[in-house]
Write an enzyme that holds these catalytic residues in place. Structure first.
Site, PDB file in Angstrom:
ATOM      1  N   GLY A   1       0.402  -1.539   0.056  1.00 20.87           N
ATOM      2  CA  GLY A   1      -0.369   0.227   0.188  1.00 20.87           C
ATOM      3  C   GLY A   1       0.458   1.376  -0.359  1.00 20.87           C
ATOM      4  O   GLY A   1       1.976   1.274  -0.546  1.00 20.87           O
TER       5      GLY A   1
ATOM      6  N   LYS B   1     -10.442   2.875  15.083  1.00 19.81           N
ATOM      7  CA  LYS B   1      -8.418   2.556  15.718  1.00 19.81           C
ATOM      8  C   LYS B   1      -8.578   2.778  17.715  1.00 19.81           C
ATOM      9  O   LYS B   1      -7.368   1.681  18.098  1.00 19.81           O
ATOM     10  CB  LYS B   1      -7.829   3.977  15.072  1.00 19.81           C
ATOM     11  CG  LYS B   1      -7.757   3.897  14.020  1.00 19.81           C
ATOM     12  CD  LYS B   1      -7.257   5.598  13.398  1.00 19.81           C
ATOM     13  CE  LYS B   1      -6.362   5.190  12.005  1.00 19.81           C
ATOM     14  NZ  LYS B   1      -5.519   6.691  11.453  1.00 19.81           N
TER      15      LYS B   1
END
Length: 326
Positions: free
Chosen positions: A28, A153
Site C-alpha cells: 500500500g 482505531k
C-alpha cells in the site's frame, strides 16, 4: 496466477539489524515505504500477502521487487486465522499498514483478527497498528461521519491493551503527498500556479510529514525501549505550518502571488454534506485540521516526538518537499 510462495526462506541480502519485522499491507501507499525502511535498516523483513492476488500485476511486481531486495514473502489471509498466527510466529515485530482511508478502503477493524493472532502466538515483542495520522485518543469529540476512523482505531487500541500486547502507536499527522501537493486543499494533489482556496482564515497550524520519514521514524521506534507502550508523534518543528505559510513557500518558488478565495467554515460544511459518504469522512478530517487546528492545540514532550528522539534522522522539510513540484 500461482502462489508467490508461503515463505521465502532465502537469507536476506542485507545483514539483519535488530528485530525480525512483519509488514502487513506492505504493497500500500505507506506500507511499501515501511518495507523499504525495514530493509534499509537491515531488519530481517517479512511481507504478508494474500494467497491469491489474481491479475494485479503491479502488486505482484512490487512484491517480487521486495523479494529481490531480500525480503521474505509470507502468504496469509485475514480469512484464515491459522495463517495469521503462523505469520506472526516468524517475527518479533508486527507493523500493520492496512488502509483506514475511506476513499480507498476502510479496513481498520480487520486488525482485531490480527490482535487475536498475536495474542495466540505469544512471541511478538512490539505491535505497531495501522494509525499514522491524527492521534485518535485526542479526537473523542470528532464530528460525524469522520469520527468512525478514530472510533475504530480506539477499538483496536483497547483490544491491544486488554490482550497485554506490547505496542507503539505512531501519530504522523498529515501525509505530505495528500496535503502539501494540493496546498492543503481537499481534492487536489498538485499545486496550482494561479489560484488557491484558503480554508477559513488559513492560519490554523497543521503538521506535514513526508511519508518516507514516517516510515523511517517508525522503524527506529520498534526496538526503542523509550517508545514501548507509548504514542510517538511525528511533529518536526519546521513542518508545523499554517495553510497560508505553505502557500507562501509555494509562491516564493514560482515567483508570483496566487489569487486567493476564502472558504468559510459554514460553506465548507455545506459543501461537505453534498458529497458521498467516503468523501464526507475525508472532508471531516480536513475540517478538524484546517478549521479547528486539532494538530496544534496541544504540546508534545520531547521524549514522545520523533524528530527529538531520533535527531540523526534527516527529515524532509515543507520547503524541500514543495520544491519537487516547481
Amino acid at each position: 496466477m500461482g502462489s508467490l510462495g508461503k515463505v521465502n526462506n532465502e537469507i536476506p541480502t542485507k545483514s539483519s539489524g535488530g528485530s525480525k519485522v512483519l509488514v502487513i499491507g506492505g504493497t500500500g501507499y505507506l506500507g511499501k515505504r515501511l518495507v523499504k525502511a525495514s530493509l534499509d535498516s537491515g531488519h530481517d523483513t517479512y511481507v504478508m500477502h494474500r494467497p491469491e492476488i489474481g491479475v494485479d500485476i503491479e502488486k505482484v511486481q512490487l512484491l517480487l521487487s521486495f523479494k529481490m531486495q531480500g525480503a521474505h514473502l509470507v502468504s496469509a489471509s485475514f480469512d484464515d486465522q491459522r495463517s495469521l498466527v503462523d505469520a506472526v510466529k516468524l517475527v518479533d515485530v508486527v507493523i500493520c499498514a492496512i488502509s483506514g482511508v475511506h476513499i480507498r478502503s476502510h479496513q481498520i477493524l480487520l486488525q482485531l483478527k490480527l490482535v487475536e493472532a498475536i495474542k495466540e502466538a505469544g512471541n511478538v515483542k512490539r505491535f505497531v497498528p495501522s494509525e499514522f495520522g491524527t492521534d485518535p485518543a485526542r479526537m473523542e469529540n470528532a464530528m460525524e461521519p469522520g469520527r468512525i476512523t478514530f472510533d475504530d482505531k480506539m477499538v483496536v487500541r483497547r483490544a491491544i491493551e486488554e490482550a497485554g500486547i506490547p505496542f507503539t502507536y505512531v501519530s504522523a499527522n498529515c501525509f505530505a503527498g495528500y496535503f502539501l501537493g494540493g496546498l492543503c486543499q481537499p481534492g487536489y494533489i498538485l499545486p496550482s500556479r494561479d489560484h488557491v482556496t484558503l480554508l477559513g482564515d488559513g492560519d490554523k497550524k497543521g503538521v506535514y510529514v513526508d511519508e518516507d520519514d514516517t516510515a523511517a521514524y517508525t522503524l527506529r521506534a520498534i526496538d526503542d525501549p523509550r517508545t514501548l507502550n507509548k504514542t510517538i508523534y511525528v511533529k518536526p518543528p519546521k513542518n508545523v505550518l499554517s495553510q497560508r505559510e505553505v502557500v507562501g513557500i509555494w509562491e516564493k518558488y514560482i515567483g508570483k502571488e496566487l489569487q486567493k478565495t476564502i472558504l468559510s467554515e459554514q460553506d465548507f460544511l455545506a459543501t461537505m454534506r453534498e458529497q458521498n459518504y467516503a468523501e464526507q469522512v475525508g472532508l471531516t478530517h480536513y475540517y478538524h485540521v484546517c478549521y479547528e487546528g486539532c494538530l496544534s492545540n496541544f504540546e508534545v514532550d520531547d521524549e514522545q516526538e520523533a524528530s527529538k528522539l531520533y535527531p540523526d534522522v534527516h527529515y524532509t522539510t515543507v520547503e524541500e518537499y514543495l520544491k519537487r513540484y516547481v
